[in-house]
Design an enzyme around this catalytic site. Structure first.
Site, PDB file in Angstrom:
ATOM      1  N   TYR A  52       0.840  -1.013   0.094  1.00 38.53           N
ATOM      2  CA  TYR A  52      -0.167   0.341  -0.105  1.00 38.53           C
ATOM      3  C   TYR A  52       0.946   1.055   0.390  1.00 38.53           C
ATOM      4  O   TYR A  52       1.705   1.677   0.714  1.00 38.53           O
ATOM      5  CB  TYR A  52      -1.163   0.021   1.497  1.00 38.53           C
ATOM      6  CG  TYR A  52      -1.992   0.102   1.052  1.00 38.53           C
ATOM      7  CD1 TYR A  52      -2.953   0.656   0.418  1.00 38.53           C
ATOM      8  CD2 TYR A  52      -2.968  -1.787   0.761  1.00 38.53           C
ATOM      9  CE1 TYR A  52      -4.421   0.686  -0.421  1.00 38.53           C
ATOM     10  CE2 TYR A  52      -4.260  -1.314   1.008  1.00 38.53           C
ATOM     11  CZ  TYR A  52      -4.762  -0.293  -0.104  1.00 38.53           C
ATOM     12  OH  TYR A  52      -6.066  -0.792  -0.751  1.00 38.53           O
ATOM     13  N   GLU A  54      -0.010   4.886  -0.987  1.00 41.04           N
ATOM     14  CA  GLU A  54      -1.201   5.784  -0.544  1.00 41.04           C
ATOM     15  C   GLU A  54      -0.848   7.656  -0.044  1.00 41.04           C
ATOM     16  O   GLU A  54       0.099   7.107   0.686  1.00 41.04           O
ATOM     17  CB  GLU A  54      -2.373   5.810   0.090  1.00 41.04           C
ATOM     18  CG  GLU A  54      -3.723   4.562  -0.253  1.00 41.04           C
ATOM     19  CD  GLU A  54      -5.362   4.876   0.625  1.00 41.04           C
ATOM     20  OE1 GLU A  54      -4.315   4.707   2.019  1.00 41.04           O
ATOM     21  OE2 GLU A  54      -6.116   4.286   0.464  1.00 41.04           O
ATOM     22  N   ASP A 198      -6.904  15.264 -23.949  1.00 41.88           N
ATOM     23  CA  ASP A 198      -6.834  14.116 -23.514  1.00 41.88           C
ATOM     24  C   ASP A 198      -6.369  13.228 -25.337  1.00 41.88           C
ATOM     25  O   ASP A 198      -7.160  13.406 -26.294  1.00 41.88           O
ATOM     26  CB  ASP A 198      -8.033  13.409 -23.252  1.00 41.88           C
ATOM     27  CG  ASP A 198      -8.499  11.532 -23.111  1.00 41.88           C
ATOM     28  OD1 ASP A 198      -7.520  11.090 -23.408  1.00 41.88           O
ATOM     29  OD2 ASP A 198      -9.553  11.408 -23.150  1.00 41.88           O
ATOM     30  N   THR A 224      -3.797   7.281 -21.946  1.00 48.86           N
ATOM     31  CA  THR A 224      -3.186   6.465 -21.282  1.00 48.86           C
ATOM     32  C   THR A 224      -1.912   5.634 -21.053  1.00 48.86           C
ATOM     33  O   THR A 224      -1.162   6.495 -22.053  1.00 48.86           O
ATOM     34  CB  THR A 224      -4.346   4.862 -22.368  1.00 48.86           C
ATOM     35  OG1 THR A 224      -4.357   5.530 -23.418  1.00 48.86           O
ATOM     36  CG2 THR A 224      -5.806   5.537 -22.206  1.00 48.86           C
ATOM     37  N   LYS A 227      -2.175   2.426 -25.606  1.00 47.61           N
ATOM     38  CA  LYS A 227      -1.966   2.268 -26.658  1.00 47.61           C
ATOM     39  C   LYS A 227      -1.036   2.738 -27.517  1.00 47.61           C
ATOM     40  O   LYS A 227       0.107   1.642 -27.309  1.00 47.61           O
ATOM     41  CB  LYS A 227      -3.075   3.827 -26.503  1.00 47.61           C
ATOM     42  CG  LYS A 227      -4.874   3.204 -25.651  1.00 47.61           C
ATOM     43  CD  LYS A 227      -5.908   4.018 -26.252  1.00 47.61           C
ATOM     44  CE  LYS A 227      -6.650   3.702 -24.883  1.00 47.61           C
ATOM     45  NZ  LYS A 227      -7.410   4.478 -25.239  1.00 47.61           N
ATOM     46  N   ARG A 233      -1.456  -0.783 -18.559  1.00 40.98           N
ATOM     47  CA  ARG A 233      -2.976  -0.779 -19.172  1.00 40.98           C
ATOM     48  C   ARG A 233      -3.275   0.075 -17.783  1.00 40.98           C
ATOM     49  O   ARG A 233      -3.274   0.036 -16.756  1.00 40.98           O
ATOM     50  CB  ARG A 233      -3.433  -1.485 -18.478  1.00 40.98           C
ATOM     51  CG  ARG A 233      -5.215  -0.924 -19.114  1.00 40.98           C
ATOM     52  CD  ARG A 233      -5.844  -2.737 -18.751  1.00 40.98           C
ATOM     53  NE  ARG A 233      -5.277  -3.262 -20.562  1.00 40.98           N
ATOM     54  CZ  ARG A 233      -6.484  -2.595 -21.800  1.00 40.98           C
ATOM     55  NH1 ARG A 233      -6.768  -1.790 -21.542  1.00 40.98           N
ATOM     56  NH2 ARG A 233      -5.754  -2.980 -22.723  1.00 40.98           N
TER      57      ARG A 233
HETATM   58  C1  PLP Z   1      -9.072   4.572 -24.928  1.00 38.00           C
HETATM   59  C2  PLP Z   1      -9.470   6.055 -24.368  1.00 38.00           C
HETATM   60  C3  PLP Z   1      -9.918   6.589 -22.681  1.00 38.00           C
HETATM   61  C4  PLP Z   1      -9.851   5.433 -21.842  1.00 38.00           C
HETATM   62  O1  PLP Z   1      -9.261   4.508 -21.203  1.00 38.00           O
HETATM   63  P1  PLP Z   1      -9.120   3.509 -20.998  1.00 38.00           P
HETATM   64  O2  PLP Z   1      -8.222   2.937 -19.981  1.00 38.00           O
HETATM   65  O3  PLP Z   1     -10.500   2.843 -21.124  1.00 38.00           O
HETATM   66  O4  PLP Z   1      -9.786   3.950 -20.240  1.00 38.00           O
HETATM   67  C5  PLP Z   1     -10.025   8.011 -23.046  1.00 38.00           C
HETATM   68  N1  PLP Z   1      -9.748   8.789 -23.523  1.00 38.00           N
HETATM   69  C6  PLP Z   1     -10.060   8.035 -24.715  1.00 38.00           C
HETATM   70  C7  PLP Z   1      -9.620   9.361 -26.114  1.00 38.00           C
HETATM   71  C8  PLP Z   1      -9.707   6.941 -25.279  1.00 38.00           C
HETATM   72  O5  PLP Z   1      -9.051   6.906 -26.307  1.00 38.00           O
END
Ligand code: PLP
Length: 417
Positions: A52, A54, A198, A224, A227, A233
């Site tokens: 942990y 936190e 994002d 993220t 990707k 992840r």
């Molecule tokens: C994939 C994605 C997310 C979310 O990611 P997760 O790890 O699946 O929660 C957020 N914003 C965009 C633009 C994405 O393509």
């Protein structure tokens, strides 16, 4: 590998073995997926899962965090260096958790947010009604233009000045063109809004200078790490110093409990990998592959949304074919080729059927495929989609796909055990 799991739980073991085989022997064109290397796997499977932690380095709620502090500091430093950011929070469990923290930090319940419509390439967390972001905040949306199928920045400005949102969100899950962050910031300033970028899908290209960086323009950036960044992840938030405290508090204790330190450590490793020259070459190849695959499909009569791609993905419009996005996804899956059905702009079908498919090249590029293989993949897709219900075609294609994959092994040492 997994010798102790084999004896402890043969059911889970068997399913992982099968998934491994699926990964190795199918052509993964899902734009948000990738293959991580052995180092990332090792770290995620390490003893770091036990602890942990936190809080943040030197400010933890539990003792015994000295080594975890070192790990988290490395991840933060590397994130700041890689992206040229002033502050990084590396604890978000996922992209969605990161976005929730960003909104929690900057908005009050009921505030208006302007995001890209989900039906035009945006993400659930950008205000969709099925998501917390659509329930807790007041969403308004911009779309792509009908003619160019690209974002019309004049329209974004018009909506922003009329609606006066507290936050404008730029970023998408199914948009194949360069995003003009400078323009978004100008609009945000005019409308008196925060700009939240994002970059979940394009982070790898941003990290290597192949897509303009949002860092100089956005108040906050999220991504993220699994990707195009090819890490574990997870999520990551980058911001200016002035937002550091608000963001850190919004992640913990605002929206999360203890961080996944095995994942934080794997993020540190992924961020280091992303600084290597080979990673830039990888990102360049992803884009080359996407462009080549799109043009091969176009020459076979498939309409590519917006006419092509600047990044790692593109949408294929199937509305003039005798197949839906759902039907195409299914037929291709039965043939060993993984894509996802996707709405095309101004789709007349619903999201569960959809008139398009989304195709991305990050995973197949990781396993070493280049332009020549893209020609083969385009041919395979076309063969299946011309006769989507034919089980004989599926069976033959499964073997062809396996043959191609064997030429580009990725986890072979594991499979041979
Ligand atoms: C994939 C994605 C997310 C979310 O990611 P997760 O790890 O699946 O929660 C957020 N914003 C965009 C633009 C994405 O393509």
């Amino acid at each position: 590998m997994m010798e102790s799991l084999k004896t402890t739980d043969s059911e889970v073991y068997d399913l992982i073995r099968k998934e491994l085989e699926r990964l190795e022997y199918s052509i993964i064109l899902i734009a948000s997926e990738n293959y991580v290397n052995g180092a990332i796997l090792e770290v995620q499977g390490s003893i770091l899962t036990n602890k942990y932690a936190e809080g943040y380095p030197d400010r933890r709620y539990y003792g015994g965090c000295q080594f975890l502090d070192g790990i988290e500091r490395l991840a933060i430093e590397r994130a700041c260096t890689l992206f040229g950011a002033e502050h990084a929070n590396v604890q978000s469990h996922s992209g969605s958790s990161a976005n929730m923290a960003v909104m929690y930090a900057l908005l009050n319940v009921g505030d208006k947010v302007l995001g890209m419509s989900l039906a035009h390439g945006g993400h659930l967390t950008h205000g969709a009604s099925a998501n917390y972001s659509g329930r807790f905040y007041k969403p308004v949306f911009y779309t792509v233009s009908k003619e160019s199928e690209r974002i019309d920045y004049d329209e974004v400005r018009e909506i922003a000045l009329k609606e006066r949102p507290r936050m404008i969100i730029a970023g998408a899950s199914a948009y194949s063109r360069i995003l003009d962050f400078e323009r978004f910031r100008t609009i945000a300033d005019e409308a008196g809004a925060y700009l939240f970028v994002d970059m979940a899908h394009i982070a790898g290209a941003v990290a290597t200078g192949l897509h303009p960086s949002p860092i100089p323009y956005a108040h906050i950036v999220s991504t993220t790490t699994h990707k195009t960044l090819r890490g574990p992840r997870g999520g990551l938030i980058l911001c200016k110093k002035e937002f550091a405290k608000a963001i850190d508090q919004a992640v913990f204790p605002g929206t999360q409990g203890g961080p996944l330190m095995h994942v934080v450590a794997a993020k540190a490793v992924a961020l280091k990998n992303a600084m290597a020259p080979e990673f830039r070459a990888y990102q360049e190849q992803i884009i080359k592959n996407a462009r080549h695959l799109a043009s091969c499909l176009a020459s076979k009569g498939y309409r590519i949304v917006s006419g092509g791609t600047d990044n790692h993905l593109f949408l294929v419009d199937l509305s003039d074919k005798r197949i839906t996005g759902m039907g195409a996804e299914r037929a291709l899956e039965l043939s060993g080729i993984m894509v996802n059905k996707n709405l095309i702009p101004f789709d007349t079908r619903g999201p569960n059927t959809a008139s398009g498919i989304r195709i991305g090249t990050p995973a197949i590029t990781t396993r070493g495929m280049k332009e020549e293989a893209m020609g083969t993949v385009a041919d395979m897709i076309d063969t299946v989609l011309k006769d989507p219900e034919n089980e004989g075609v599926h069976r033959t294609m499964l073997e062809r796909v396996k043959g191609l994959c064997k030429g580009f092994p990725f986890y072979p040492s594991v499979l041979s055990q």
